[in-house]
Design a protein around this motif. Structure first.
Motif, PDB file in Angstrom:
ATOM      1  N   ILE A  73       0.030  -8.687  -2.469  1.00  0.00           N
ATOM      2  CA  ILE A  73       0.615  -7.380  -2.754  1.00  0.00           C
ATOM      3  C   ILE A  73       0.725  -7.192  -4.260  1.00  0.00           C
ATOM      4  CG2 ILE A  73       2.607  -5.882  -2.360  1.00  0.00           C
ATOM      5  CD1 ILE A  73       3.278  -7.683   0.059  1.00  0.00           C
ATOM      6  N   LEU A  74       0.284  -6.037  -4.739  1.00  0.00           N
ATOM      7  CA  LEU A  74       0.487  -5.652  -6.134  1.00  0.00           C
ATOM      8  C   LEU A  74       1.500  -4.517  -6.156  1.00  0.00           C
ATOM      9  CD1 LEU A  74      -0.148  -5.699  -9.148  1.00  0.00           C
ATOM     10  CD2 LEU A  74      -2.025  -4.094  -8.703  1.00  0.00           C
ATOM     11  N   TYR A  75       2.617  -4.729  -6.834  1.00  0.00           N
ATOM     12  CA  TYR A  75       3.699  -3.751  -6.901  1.00  0.00           C
ATOM     13  C   TYR A  75       3.753  -3.218  -8.331  1.00  0.00           C
ATOM     14  CZ  TYR A  75       8.427  -1.822  -6.130  1.00  0.00           C
ATOM     15  OH  TYR A  75       9.522  -0.997  -6.015  1.00  0.00           O
ATOM     16  N   LEU A  76       3.463  -1.928  -8.488  1.00  0.00           N
ATOM     17  CA  LEU A  76       3.509  -1.259  -9.788  1.00  0.00           C
ATOM     18  C   LEU A  76       4.709  -0.324  -9.813  1.00  0.00           C
ATOM     19  CD1 LEU A  76      -0.286  -0.323 -10.017  1.00  0.00           C
ATOM     20  CD2 LEU A  76       0.843  -2.326 -10.998  1.00  0.00           C
ATOM     21  N   PHE A  77       5.530  -0.396 -10.849  1.00  0.00           N
ATOM     22  CA  PHE A  77       6.722   0.450 -10.908  1.00  0.00           C
ATOM     23  C   PHE A  77       7.057   0.732 -12.362  1.00  0.00           C
ATOM     24  CE2 PHE A  77       7.938  -3.975 -10.678  1.00  0.00           C
ATOM     25  CZ  PHE A  77       8.836  -4.118 -11.719  1.00  0.00           C
ATOM     26  N   SER A  78       7.859   1.758 -12.565  1.00  0.00           N
ATOM     27  CA  SER A  78       8.247   2.136 -13.924  1.00  0.00           C
ATOM     28  C   SER A  78       9.742   2.017 -14.157  1.00  0.00           C
ATOM     29  CB  SER A  78       7.806   3.575 -14.227  1.00  0.00           C
ATOM     30  OG  SER A  78       8.462   4.484 -13.360  1.00  0.00           O
ATOM     31  N   ASN A  79      10.537   2.067 -13.090  1.00  0.00           N
ATOM     32  CA  ASN A  79      11.990   2.029 -13.238  1.00  0.00           C
ATOM     33  C   ASN A  79      12.518   0.657 -12.845  1.00  0.00           C
ATOM     34  OD1 ASN A  79      12.225   4.720 -14.049  1.00  0.00           O
ATOM     35  ND2 ASN A  79      12.226   5.449 -11.927  1.00  0.00           N
ATOM     36  N   ASP A 120      -4.476  -7.034  -1.209  1.00  0.00           N
ATOM     37  CA  ASP A 120      -4.578  -6.446   0.125  1.00  0.00           C
ATOM     38  C   ASP A 120      -3.715  -5.200   0.267  1.00  0.00           C
ATOM     39  OD1 ASP A 120      -6.217  -8.642   1.342  1.00  0.00           O
ATOM     40  OD2 ASP A 120      -4.450  -9.807   0.784  1.00  0.00           O
ATOM     41  N   ILE A 121      -2.632  -5.140  -0.510  1.00  0.00           N
ATOM     42  CA  ILE A 121      -1.722  -3.995  -0.441  1.00  0.00           C
ATOM     43  C   ILE A 121      -1.364  -3.586  -1.865  1.00  0.00           C
ATOM     44  CG2 ILE A 121       0.530  -3.161   0.330  1.00  0.00           C
ATOM     45  CD1 ILE A 121       0.433  -5.227   2.556  1.00  0.00           C
ATOM     46  N   MET A 135       4.574  -3.951   5.529  1.00  0.00           N
ATOM     47  CA  MET A 135       3.472  -4.708   4.945  1.00  0.00           C
ATOM     48  C   MET A 135       2.524  -5.224   6.029  1.00  0.00           C
ATOM     49  SD  MET A 135       4.039  -4.458   1.716  1.00  0.00           S
ATOM     50  CE  MET A 135       4.957  -2.921   1.970  1.00  0.00           C
ATOM     51  N   LEU A 136       3.077  -5.732   7.128  1.00  0.00           N
ATOM     52  CA  LEU A 136       2.227  -6.273   8.176  1.00  0.00           C
ATOM     53  C   LEU A 136       1.407  -5.178   8.858  1.00  0.00           C
ATOM     54  CD1 LEU A 136       4.625  -8.924   9.775  1.00  0.00           C
ATOM     55  CD2 LEU A 136       2.761  -9.302   8.160  1.00  0.00           C
ATOM     56  N   TRP A 137       1.993  -3.983   8.998  1.00  0.00           N
ATOM     57  CA  TRP A 137       1.225  -2.884   9.587  1.00  0.00           C
ATOM     58  C   TRP A 137       0.059  -2.498   8.675  1.00  0.00           C
ATOM     59  CZ3 TRP A 137       0.308   2.161   7.908  1.00  0.00           C
ATOM     60  CH2 TRP A 137      -0.341   2.991   8.834  1.00  0.00           C
ATOM     61  N   LEU A 138       0.309  -2.469   7.359  1.00  0.00           N
ATOM     62  CA  LEU A 138      -0.776  -2.165   6.422  1.00  0.00           C
ATOM     63  C   LEU A 138      -1.872  -3.217   6.467  1.00  0.00           C
ATOM     64  CD1 LEU A 138       1.453  -1.027   3.448  1.00  0.00           C
ATOM     65  CD2 LEU A 138      -0.080   0.458   4.750  1.00  0.00           C
ATOM     66  N   LEU A 139      -1.492  -4.452   6.824  1.00  0.00           N
ATOM     67  CA  LEU A 139      -2.467  -5.543   6.953  1.00  0.00           C
ATOM     68  C   LEU A 139      -3.087  -5.587   8.342  1.00  0.00           C
ATOM     69  CD1 LEU A 139      -0.444  -8.379   5.181  1.00  0.00           C
ATOM     70  CD2 LEU A 139      -2.569  -7.370   4.339  1.00  0.00           C
TER      71      LEU A 139
END
Length: 767
Positions: free
Chosen positions: A328-334, A381-382, A559-563
């Protein structure tokens, strides 16, 4: 020299002579009353014998013997029993063996030469203690196990161990490395005291000097403790090669997989060029993860000529390789609570590998940020995008991301001020991927105020719109409880984006909504991938209000549903260990969680041999404590325990946590860890013979000096010569009658002569 003398009674020779004359006169003048010459001779002879005994007691003849010899004194020998004595001595042996040979040579050389020399043996490391035996084999049962060396304590103990007896000298053997704390001036202050007393201090330094090989070392460092990998994936393994004295060399380094059976498979080999005398080289080696299983990954450097310590030439990482899984790659600004607790929730699951990147909004002038190849197929993957403006990523990268989603990756977009139409996604390449309608006219600047029509008024109550694997919170209440009630009972949100609605397309569904039918969670398909759009960004309130189990389950289910992996039953214990590589003095804590109530768990330590479980060793039980619901971070439908790893010898072990009931469906879990030896005694392989030599020179005026292990014969000669030079005249006097050995025979002769003389007179009828 031997001579004879007399020591008359009362110290008066005249009185003794007078007594002798009187006695002889009485014997001669007072004759026995008999006319028989034979009888008279017997009686006079017995009287003369008694008189001689009495006269000897009066004049006290004395034999005087004068010899030159040293006075009784103690020779104290201090032996180093710290762990550094197990290191090489620089001549092909270890320091302890060299020290034992030196002691044997010293004890044998002094034996029988000076009976007035009392040998005292002292062992020292962090403290000092006397040894009972002083034979040449006195060290056969002693082991060098001390964790530090205190030369000051050792020097001070040499004075006290003499127990008030004069000290002929002190011999200290060891490597001279002070690893304990220095207080009160150190060992030098104690040696100065010996010097003031005229006591020589001799040293026997053992081990290579600092100037000989202080830079000859290669060490592997900074290898991560553990990895969570998925089979067949390529991963970059990073570590450091620290070197000393290897300038101009190419050091071979290698990565080796070690499976649960202890089988070793070399994964990669590289050569690291060393350019400086003291160098730190960063190494990155890509490897492909093996088939699913539990492994140790060893990074090692080949042993080089001149290395004294080789235990630091390798380092281990523990690797869990799983079938499938998700990156999983999590991109955020706050940097808000939402991103913090989402990361915390997802990191708990070992089959989800989370990478995060903070892209601050105050640097938008440098947008788009360059994420290199993160959006290319196969990297993740996500993709989870928080409250982040589309400009931060740029159309080129978003176009690549859309292609990656179409090829099977998953996408999650969260609510916020810079999301969907307001964040510029309506006119971005992701517009076709996100499963909701968006209006490009709603685009707002970073600093523009938020329009009220874009937000759902708080508080926002969540309502279940459709049953789905994502929305299964695992409700374990009564039979009458429904999933809709479980969602309705969650804490209300602080707000949500007012979405325009779901796209009209196959597979697009609204799963969560407000009571006013505003969509909160919309899911859909894009090519071979899946996408989810959330209008909310305050699910952290569930965690803070005690519904953290529901929070974790929701995000995991998503996450598992996306996978394309719906959640299976949670029938395995999750073990969280503070550290998987730690020193023997550290006692890390661990926590174990089972997703069922009323499960009693036990924890135990399993020993390993060559990387495989040692079946012959009995597991070591660990004391654990069950957590109360207020202590546990999970919900009320969990059972959890806490404990601490006990003190263990260096090595590789496994922590096993299992249900105490063998019939329980909960599966046991094993976590491997390593106990490493970070002894201060072994961290520096170099001796300090210069320091021991300097200490000995403090008593140079009295003969103090340093001797090598091959100069013990010279040390023996020096000690014996000093004892010879310290000889003083000693007079021994043996006076007749002063002791029982001469006094009793003299008395018996006197008494026997008179008794026989009296008996003969009675027998012969004389007066």
């Amino acid at each position: 020299m031997t001579s004879l003398a007399i020591e008359p009674i009362y110290g008066s020779l005249l009185l003794a002579m007078a007594a002798v004359a009187t006695t002889v006169a009485v014997i001669v003048m007072v004759t026995p009353p008999t006319s028989d010459p034979r009888r008279r001779r017997w009686l006079i002879g017995l009287r003369l014998l008694a008189a001689v005994a009495l006269l000897l007691a009066l004049i006290r003849p004395t034999m005087v013997r004068t010899d030159n010899r040293p006075l009784d004194a103690a020779l104290v020998v201090a032996i180093d029993t710290s762990r550094s004595m197990t290191l090489p001595d620089g001549d092909g042996s270890d320091r302890w063996s060299t020290q034992m040979k030196s002691w044997q040579s010293l004890a044998s050389g002094l034996s029988g030469h000076d009976t007035s020399l009392d040998l005292r043996l002292l062992a020292y490391d962090a403290s000092a203690r006397p040894l009972a035996s002083t034979s040449p084999d006195a060290l056969s049962g002693v082991l060098p196990e001390g964790e530090s060396t205190d030369l000051q304590a050792a020097a001070a103990a040499t004075i006290s161990v003499a127990a008030g007896q004069p000290i002929a000298g002190v011999v200290m053997m060891g490597d001279g490395a002070q690893t304990g704390p220095i207080t009160g001036g150190g060992a030098g202050r104690v040696i100065e005291t010996l010097n003031s007393l005229g006591i020589p201090f001799w040293t026997v330094p053992i081990g290579p000097a600092r100037t000989q090989s202080q830079s000859r070392d290669v060490a592997i460092d900074a290898l991560p403790e553990d990895y969570q990998l998925f089979t067949g994936n390529q991963v970059d393994i990073t570590f450091q090669v620290n070197s000393k004295g290897m300038s101009g060399k190419d050091i071979p380094v290698r990565l080796t997989w070690i499976d649960e059976a202890g089988q070793r498979t070399e994964a990669a080999t590289r050569r690291v060029a060393i350019n400086k005398s003291v160098d730190v080289a960063a190494v990155t080696i890509p490897v492909t993860s093996p088939i699913p299983g539990t492994y140790q990954l060893q990074a090692s450097a080949d042993v080089q000529d001149g290395e004294l310590v080789v235990t630091n030439n390798s380092q281990l990482a523990f690797v869990d390789v799983r079938e499938g899984g998700g990156r999983i790659l999590y991109l955020f600004s706050n940097l808000d609570q939402e991103q913090s607790l989402i990361r915390r929730a997802l990191r708990r699951f070992p089959d989800l590998d989370l990478t995060f990147r903070w892209i601050p909004t105050d640097t938008n002038q440098s947008w788009p940020v360059d994420l290199q190849n993160w959006f290319t197929p196969g990297q993740f993957d996500i993709y989870l995008i928080g409250d982040l403006d589309a400009k931060a990523l740029g159309n080129r990268q978003l176009e690549q991301l859309a292609k990656t989603i179409g090829q099977g990756a998953g996408l999650v977009t969260l609510g916020g001020y810079q999301t969907y139409g307001a964040g510029g996604y309506a006119s971005s390449p992701l517009a076709d991927v996100i499963p909701i309608k968006m209006d490009a006219s709603r685009r707002r600047g970073i600093d523009s105020p938020l329009d009220s029509y874009e937000q759902v008024d708080a508080p926002v109550t969540i309502q279940l719109a459709r049953n789905h694997p994502i929305t299964d919170l695992g409700n374990r209440g009564s039979e009458n409880d429904s999933m809709a009630d479980a969602w309705r009972d969650l804490p209300a949100l602080l707000g949500a984006n007012k979405l325009l609605g779901p796209k009209i397309a196959p597979g697009v569904e609204v799963l969560l909504e407000t009571p006013q039918s505003d969509p909160l969670l919309v899911v859909g398909q894009y090519g071979r991938g899946r996408a989810a759009a959330l209008a909310m960004d305050s699910t952290w309130r569930w965690w803070r209000s005690g519904s953290n189990d529901q929070h974790r389950r929701f995000w995991r289910q998503l996450m598992l549903w996306l996978l394309s992996r719906e959640e299976s039953a949670d029938d395995k214990i999750l073990v969280e260990l503070d550290s998987r590589r730690f020193s023997s003095g550290a006692l890390p804590n661990f926590r174990a969680i089972a997703n069922q109530t009323d499960v009693t768990m036990v924890a135990e330590i399993i020993s390993t041999s060559n990387g495989a479980v040692d079946e012959a060793a009995q597991p070591q039980s660990i004391n654990v404590s069950a957590e109360t619901s207020s202590q546990a971070s999970g919900g009320s439908d969990e059972s959890s325990i806490r404990g601490a790893i006990p003190k263990l010898d260096p090595g590789i072990y496994r922590l096993r946590v299992r249900a105490s009931d063998p019939a329980s469906p909960i599966k046991s879990t094993e976590v491997a860890f390593q106990v490493i030896d970070e002894s201060r005694e072994l961290s520096n392989p170099l001796a300090d013979p210069v320091y021991l030599t300097q200490l000995a020179q403090l008593t140079g005026d009295h003969g103090g000096a340093a001797f090598g292990p091959d100069q013990i014969g010279e040390l023996v000669d020096t000690i014996l010569k000093r004892r010879k030079a310290a000889e003083t005249p000693v007079t021994q006097r043996l006076t007749l009658g002063d002791g029982p050995m001469t006094g009793w025979p003299l008395f018996l002769v006197f008494a026997a002569a008179l008794s026989i003389e009296w008996w003969l007179r009675r027998h012969w009828g004389l007066a």
